[in-house]
Write a protein that holds these residues in place. Sequence first.
Motif, PDB file in Angstrom:
ATOM      1  N   MET A  47      -6.025  -7.339   8.164  1.00  0.00           N
ATOM      2  CA  MET A  47      -5.237  -8.556   8.334  1.00  0.00           C
ATOM      3  C   MET A  47      -5.960  -9.740   7.708  1.00  0.00           C
ATOM      4  N   GLU A 106     -10.588   0.846  -3.686  1.00  0.00           N
ATOM      5  CA  GLU A 106      -9.557   1.819  -4.069  1.00  0.00           C
ATOM      6  C   GLU A 106      -9.498   1.950  -5.599  1.00  0.00           C
ATOM      7  N   VAL A 134      -9.240   7.290  -1.494  1.00  0.00           N
ATOM      8  CA  VAL A 134      -9.907   6.703  -0.333  1.00  0.00           C
ATOM      9  C   VAL A 134      -9.051   6.793   0.928  1.00  0.00           C
ATOM     10  N   LEU A 135      -9.629   7.356   1.953  1.00  0.00           N
ATOM     11  CA  LEU A 135      -8.998   7.371   3.272  1.00  0.00           C
ATOM     12  C   LEU A 135      -9.465   6.143   4.037  1.00  0.00           C
ATOM     13  N   ALA A 158      -1.823  -5.327   0.239  1.00  0.00           N
ATOM     14  CA  ALA A 158      -2.294  -5.464   1.616  1.00  0.00           C
ATOM     15  C   ALA A 158      -2.739  -6.900   1.867  1.00  0.00           C
ATOM     16  N   ALA A 183      -0.160  -5.366   5.689  1.00  0.00           N
ATOM     17  CA  ALA A 183      -1.416  -4.921   6.281  1.00  0.00           C
ATOM     18  C   ALA A 183      -1.170  -4.396   7.692  1.00  0.00           C
ATOM     19  N   GLN A 184      -0.339  -5.133   8.415  1.00  0.00           N
ATOM     20  CA  GLN A 184      -0.067  -4.751   9.796  1.00  0.00           C
ATOM     21  C   GLN A 184       0.792  -3.483   9.840  1.00  0.00           C
ATOM     22  N   HIS A 218      -1.344  -0.579   9.154  1.00  0.00           N
ATOM     23  CA  HIS A 218      -2.186  -0.277  10.315  1.00  0.00           C
ATOM     24  C   HIS A 218      -1.393   0.490  11.367  1.00  0.00           C
ATOM     25  N   GLU A 250      -1.018   3.985  10.247  1.00  0.00           N
ATOM     26  CA  GLU A 250      -2.295   4.678  10.431  1.00  0.00           C
ATOM     27  C   GLU A 250      -2.442   5.146  11.881  1.00  0.00           C
ATOM     28  N   MET A 253      -4.006  11.946   8.770  1.00  0.00           N
ATOM     29  CA  MET A 253      -4.673  10.802   8.186  1.00  0.00           C
ATOM     30  C   MET A 253      -3.847  10.298   7.009  1.00  0.00           C
ATOM     31  N   VAL A 254      -4.084   9.057   6.635  1.00  0.00           N
ATOM     32  CA  VAL A 254      -3.225   8.427   5.631  1.00  0.00           C
ATOM     33  C   VAL A 254      -4.021   7.963   4.411  1.00  0.00           C
ATOM     34  N   LEU A 255      -3.594   8.408   3.256  1.00  0.00           N
ATOM     35  CA  LEU A 255      -4.160   7.933   1.997  1.00  0.00           C
ATOM     36  C   LEU A 255      -3.328   6.749   1.530  1.00  0.00           C
ATOM     37  N   THR A 256      -3.953   5.586   1.457  1.00  0.00           N
ATOM     38  CA  THR A 256      -3.196   4.369   1.185  1.00  0.00           C
ATOM     39  C   THR A 256      -3.439   3.855  -0.231  1.00  0.00           C
ATOM     40  N   PHE A 257      -2.374   3.431  -0.861  1.00  0.00           N
ATOM     41  CA  PHE A 257      -2.473   2.798  -2.170  1.00  0.00           C
ATOM     42  C   PHE A 257      -1.730   1.475  -2.170  1.00  0.00           C
TER      43      PHE A 257
END
Lengths: 336, 336
Positions: free
Chosen positions: A80, A92, A102-103, B79, B85-86, B89, B92, B101-105
């Motif tokens: 945030m 990333e 990246v996790l 993000a 971002a929230q 989260h 996640e 688990m989450v791979l974020t881009f």
Amino acid sequence: MPRSPAASRGRATRNDVAKLAGVSPAVVSYVVNGTKKVGAATEERVRDAVAKLGYRANPSARALRLGSTEMLGMVMPTAMNPYFAQLAHEVEVAAAKRGYMVLTFTSDSSVVAERDQLEQLAGRLVDGVFLCSTVSEPDLRSLDLAGIPIVLLNNSVTLPTRDSVGVDLLHGAHLAVEHLAEHGYTDIGMVAGVGDVGGDQQDARETGWLESLERLGLTPGAIVRGTFTPDGGYEAMRRLIRSRSVPRALFVGSDQMARGVLRAAHEAGLRVPEDVAVVSFDGSLDAAYSWPTLTSVAQPLSEMAEAAVDALVGPPHERLHLVVDAHLVLGRSCGC
Amino acid sequence: MPRSPAASRGRATRNDVAKLAGVSPAVVSYVVNGTKKVGAATEERVRDAVAKLGYRANPSARALRLGSTEMLGMVMPTAMNPYFAQLAHEVEVAAAKRGYMVLTFTSDSSVVAERDQLEQLAGRLVDGVFLCSTVSEPDLRSLDLAGIPIVLLNNSVTLPTRDSVGVDLLHGAHLAVEHLAEHGYTDIGMVAGVGDVGGDQQDARETGWLESLERLGLTPGAIVRGTFTPDGGYEAMRRLIRSRSVPRALFVGSDQMARGVLRAAHEAGLRVPEDVAVVSFDGSLDAAYSWPTLTSVAQPLSEMAEAAVDALVGPPHERLHLVVDAHLVLGRSCGC
DNA sequence: TTGAAAGCGCTAACAA
DNA sequence: TTGTTAGCGCTTTCAA
């Protein structure tokens, strides 16, 4: 046996490619990974087959065989805060350049969550972990047990036995204070952030502020402290205002805190920079989006990210204790 | 053969556990996964051995065997916007509850980056993908080819053949406008966001604003448009101010835009809410941290995240087109 | 230059 | 209740 999951999903395997190209499975690997020379004609046939079938090596099989998941983990307090969001993004990008993904986890600044998430990452056998810890002595046992390398990122307090990358907080504070002094301000106070509750260590920005004032022969202005959040800055600034000792200029520990400082100033009818000048720290989007825009000590995030990624997946190296230099980004809050 | 990478890293394998417990490897799996009953005494011995060796199943081997990586992917524009971002989260957290688990881009709102990242995720064989797309017709071919399920998240424009989760923008806009009307304002304008450049679709918040005014028997106030960013809001508001037709009240398309709107208002000496009242959209931290705090139409992010995760890893389901209701969160910008 | 084959660690069907 | 075993798809050594 049930049909292979990959096959049932319609994904071609290396054997499919081999069959189509009329070669052995090994040759497909040779071509795809470029590990061994093969005849030009053979290579062409294999490449054709790969393209036709849309073949991509199964990452789980690769990982199992190679002992490397080609994934990295990252744990940070929150996304945030745009500072961390941006840092995570740079990580990333730097990781992607080297073929890593990246996790990411956000711990909400909870030590327990942080530990759990590190354990999750250890369980996933990531090849390395970036940790922006909430505390100065994070619990790294699960990673150590799994032999997973770690880089402490955004790390001011260096641990001798750990790789770390962080900005030079002292130097950054000097930049801020010196700039305010150049504006002719002599009464320079501070809104300082307090780090983790356990540590009684003084924030290095605060130390730098003092050092710089001393060097300039100035008497330190009023100082108040709060958490590294907008609310922390807001409450701290309110205290300062109530005490009727608002200095002519303020160095604020972070852009997020500065948001709260600005708000408290506005509410009290204090104009920035006419009544009180402000320089903050981080150089995040918060600085650019504030009103007035904040002059801020910016961290070279992509440089930090590159170095951190290199430490984890680059060639072997000595213990890394990178301390990068910050630079001032001018806004309107200082009076420029 | 070289020593196994896991072993060389000091990680115990299932065979090690079996040996220590004096059972066959299969029994270890039975106990660990709870897939089959085993004798109480045997189970105890196995659990002891697991604890002693700190055994954790190798995720790559599991994934290879099961055809499931127990990972999900997420692609979002940025993000840096606390709304995303929230949301990320919450995703996640919801995923972690189910062992994923989450791979974020982050695509930086680039269509090309978005496509590349989806392709990366397809290559990793994630079990599903959350996409907050930059465009209304994202390129999903690589995921489709790999048979990977998708949920369009934060999705206003529903695609009939895709699962989607989004907030009811029309209803949210009604809430905003009605609230302003309750304050007695009759001149209610809008700072609207424009979505992707290609689509000439009008933003649903704008439609809702019009609908609501019509229902209330009010003439629409001035409207200006900009990108969904602070700068977009800033520029739009400046135009409004220059045209000397600033309405008494404004509905702003997002909290981020509202930041820019507030800044432009401040600079022009317009007081919020005394001169112009503002209600914005998203209910993100930007609303809480603004000055004055923003009254905003908040999205139920965790509900959306739960539903999206369920759609990907929950029991089989019909086509999901979830449209959740927003609710008003009061700040000071509306005059409350 | 190419191919055969071992084995990474695991799950689950099947046998005992 | 427990054990044996056949792969999952891949990399790489070794032999041809």
